[in-house]
Design a protein around this motif. Structure first.
Motif, PDB file in Angstrom:
ATOM      1  N   VAL A 150       0.455  -1.324  -0.512  1.00 39.33           N
ATOM      2  CA  VAL A 150      -0.335   0.214   0.013  1.00 39.33           C
ATOM      3  C   VAL A 150       0.969   1.493   0.005  1.00 39.33           C
ATOM      4  O   VAL A 150       0.719   2.026  -0.575  1.00 39.33           O
ATOM      5  CB  VAL A 150      -1.522   0.067   0.934  1.00 39.33           C
ATOM      6  N   ASP A 151       2.006   1.164   1.469  1.00 44.98           N
ATOM      7  CA  ASP A 151       3.114   2.098   0.872  1.00 44.98           C
ATOM      8  C   ASP A 151       3.689   2.811  -0.409  1.00 44.98           C
ATOM      9  O   ASP A 151       3.574   3.840  -1.122  1.00 44.98           O
ATOM     10  CB  ASP A 151       3.632   2.265   1.952  1.00 44.98           C
ATOM     11  N   TYR A 152       4.002   1.544  -0.933  1.00 47.54           N
ATOM     12  CA  TYR A 152       4.536   1.955  -2.736  1.00 47.54           C
ATOM     13  C   TYR A 152       3.513   2.363  -3.699  1.00 47.54           C
ATOM     14  O   TYR A 152       3.686   3.315  -3.830  1.00 47.54           O
ATOM     15  CB  TYR A 152       5.237   0.308  -2.824  1.00 47.54           C
ATOM     16  N   LEU A 153       2.408   1.575  -3.391  1.00 50.20           N
ATOM     17  CA  LEU A 153       1.152   1.966  -4.588  1.00 50.20           C
ATOM     18  C   LEU A 153       1.037   3.254  -4.287  1.00 50.20           C
ATOM     19  O   LEU A 153       1.255   4.154  -5.131  1.00 50.20           O
ATOM     20  CB  LEU A 153       0.400   1.256  -4.722  1.00 50.20           C
ATOM     21  N   LYS A 154       1.128   3.901  -3.607  1.00 50.76           N
ATOM     22  CA  LYS A 154       0.167   5.546  -2.752  1.00 50.76           C
ATOM     23  C   LYS A 154       1.571   6.864  -3.367  1.00 50.76           C
ATOM     24  O   LYS A 154       0.880   7.333  -4.083  1.00 50.76           O
ATOM     25  CB  LYS A 154       0.946   5.978  -1.657  1.00 50.76           C
ATOM     26  N   GLU A 155       2.715   5.682  -3.193  1.00 51.13           N
ATOM     27  CA  GLU A 155       3.975   6.616  -3.483  1.00 51.13           C
ATOM     28  C   GLU A 155       4.088   7.294  -5.236  1.00 51.13           C
ATOM     29  O   GLU A 155       4.140   8.111  -5.799  1.00 51.13           O
ATOM     30  CB  GLU A 155       5.161   6.462  -3.107  1.00 51.13           C
ATOM     31  N   GLN A 156       3.723   5.738  -6.062  1.00 47.41           N
ATOM     32  CA  GLN A 156       3.781   5.977  -7.393  1.00 47.41           C
ATOM     33  C   GLN A 156       2.113   6.142  -7.664  1.00 47.41           C
ATOM     34  O   GLN A 156       2.230   7.144  -9.106  1.00 47.41           O
ATOM     35  CB  GLN A 156       3.698   4.554  -7.732  1.00 47.41           C
ATOM     36  N   PHE A 157       0.924   5.889  -7.330  1.00 46.27           N
ATOM     37  CA  PHE A 157       0.176   6.556  -7.867  1.00 46.27           C
ATOM     38  C   PHE A 157      -0.089   8.289  -7.803  1.00 46.27           C
ATOM     39  O   PHE A 157      -0.767   8.746  -8.420  1.00 46.27           O
ATOM     40  CB  PHE A 157      -1.742   5.829  -7.592  1.00 46.27           C
ATOM     41  N   GLY A 158       1.022   8.566  -6.640  1.00 43.90           N
ATOM     42  CA  GLY A 158       0.940   9.608  -6.481  1.00 43.90           C
ATOM     43  C   GLY A 158       2.340  10.786  -7.439  1.00 43.90           C
ATOM     44  O   GLY A 158       1.784  11.640  -7.515  1.00 43.90           O
ATOM     45  N   LYS A 159       2.640  10.044  -8.300  1.00 44.04           N
ATOM     46  CA  LYS A 159       3.541  10.490  -8.906  1.00 44.04           C
ATOM     47  C   LYS A 159       2.919  10.471 -10.202  1.00 44.04           C
ATOM     48  O   LYS A 159       4.071  11.121 -11.679  1.00 44.04           O
ATOM     49  CB  LYS A 159       5.256   9.723  -9.052  1.00 44.04           C
ATOM     50  N   LEU A 160       2.443  10.093 -10.877  1.00 44.33           N
ATOM     51  CA  LEU A 160       1.671   9.571 -12.076  1.00 44.33           C
ATOM     52  C   LEU A 160       0.433  10.898 -12.400  1.00 44.33           C
ATOM     53  O   LEU A 160       0.473  12.142 -11.414  1.00 44.33           O
ATOM     54  CB  LEU A 160       0.645   9.000 -12.316  1.00 44.33           C
ATOM     55  N   ASP A 161       1.488  11.384 -13.701  1.00 46.30           N
ATOM     56  CA  ASP A 161       0.321  12.589 -14.319  1.00 46.30           C
ATOM     57  C   ASP A 161      -0.890  12.680 -14.647  1.00 46.30           C
ATOM     58  O   ASP A 161      -1.296  11.271 -14.316  1.00 46.30           O
ATOM     59  CB  ASP A 161       1.076  12.504 -15.818  1.00 46.30           C
ATOM     60  N   LYS A 162      -1.461  13.718 -13.949  1.00 39.87           N
ATOM     61  CA  LYS A 162      -2.518  13.834 -13.444  1.00 39.87           C
ATOM     62  C   LYS A 162      -3.375  13.580 -14.798  1.00 39.87           C
ATOM     63  O   LYS A 162      -5.148  13.421 -14.545  1.00 39.87           O
ATOM     64  CB  LYS A 162      -3.306  15.211 -12.706  1.00 39.87           C
TER      65      LYS A 162
END
Length: 287
Positions: free
Chosen positions: A46-58
């Protein structure tokens, strides 16, 4: 002689009792070890995916989102304990699963309402929003590891509107995708259609919808109940028409890790429209 046999039986029973106690103790210790291991795995994921989803272009699309999910879980397979089926998510994260049930009873299964609450509180998970030219995507990443994706996408733009009262909307599609906590895509459900409206009435057209069982969805019993159908509803005096696809699923090995929201039940994807031409999409748990 009978007394001797009695002593021997008592001795054997004592040995068996001691052995049984040791087995139970070892079994209990093994379960606690599995629970800790699974909990650490879910929390790290969950921590990793939160970080990666947050970095994705909107303005990212569905393929970008699914690439992150599948790439991570391919490189980080789950511990054996998650695949054996001996544990339930309630064993690992009891407080979160109880809270999930409370929220879903409160919102009556409406994922849209649930997402709106989580956007503000983030008590049970985090919602990520992505918009591009023809779609709006909401990704719910639960703290119990499940991922629910809802995409509302334009399939065909609205035609040039005539001068007379009857008008047409674009053809829109609502798609719901369920992943479990080991990153396995379980199923996809979608509804599609357009509408004609005139300010006082609305009717559906170009109706379509279906579901897809993915590889890990083979652990589920999926029963299509309505594929697709139209209904008229009235809310506080306002008229709406909805196109919906309804799917019944029964829990299997994998879905138990998808939290309380995705246990055995019935869900719908919805494309709806009011008499003024306002089109919306919903993903809803019916039961």
């Amino acid at each position: 002689m009978f007394r001797r046999i009695g002593y021997m039986l008592l001795f054997v029973l004592m040995i068996l009792g001691t052995f049984s106690g040791n087995v139970l103790a070892e079994s209990s210790e093994s379960k606690e070890y599995d629970i800790r291991k699974v909990k650490n795995y879910i929390e790290s994921s969950v921590d990793y995916l939160k970080e990666q989803f947050g970095k994705l272009d909107k303005m990212s699309n569905l393929a970008d989102i699914e690439s992150i999910i599948e790439g991570y879980y391919n490189e980080n397979p789950p511990p054996e304990a998650m695949l054996k089926g001996n544990l339930k998510i309630e064993d690992v994260l009891p407080e979160l699963t109880e809270a999930n049930e409370k929220y879903h009873q409160m919102t009556k299964g409406d994922l849209n309402e649930f997402l709106e609450i989580q956007k503000k509180t983030e008590e049970l998970g985090k919602v990520f929003l992505y918009k591009n030219d023809n779609s709006k995507i909401e990704v719910y990443l639960g703290n119990t590891g499940e991922i629910a994706i809802m995409e509302f996408r334009t399939i065909k733009e609205a035609p040039i509107q005539p001068l007379y009262a009857q008008r047409e909307t674009a053809i829109e599609r609502t798609t719901g995708i369920a992943y479990n906590a080991v990153g396995s895509k379980m199923f996809t459900l979608w509804s599609e259609g357009g509408f004609k409206y005139n300010g006082s009435n609305v009717v559906s057209q170009n109706i379509d919808g279906d579901f897809q069982r993915h590889f890990w969805g083979s652990t589920l019993n999926l029963i299509p109940e309505t594929m697709p159908k139209t209904r008229a509803i009235s809310i506080e005096g306002y008229k709406y028409v909805e196109i919906y696809s309804r799917l019944r699923y029964e829990a299997g090995i994998g879905i138990r890790w998808a939290s309380i929201t995705l246990k055995s039940g019935t869900i719908e994807t919805i494309v709806g429209c009011g008499v003024n031409g306002s089109v919306y999409g919903q993903l809803k748990r019916v039961s």
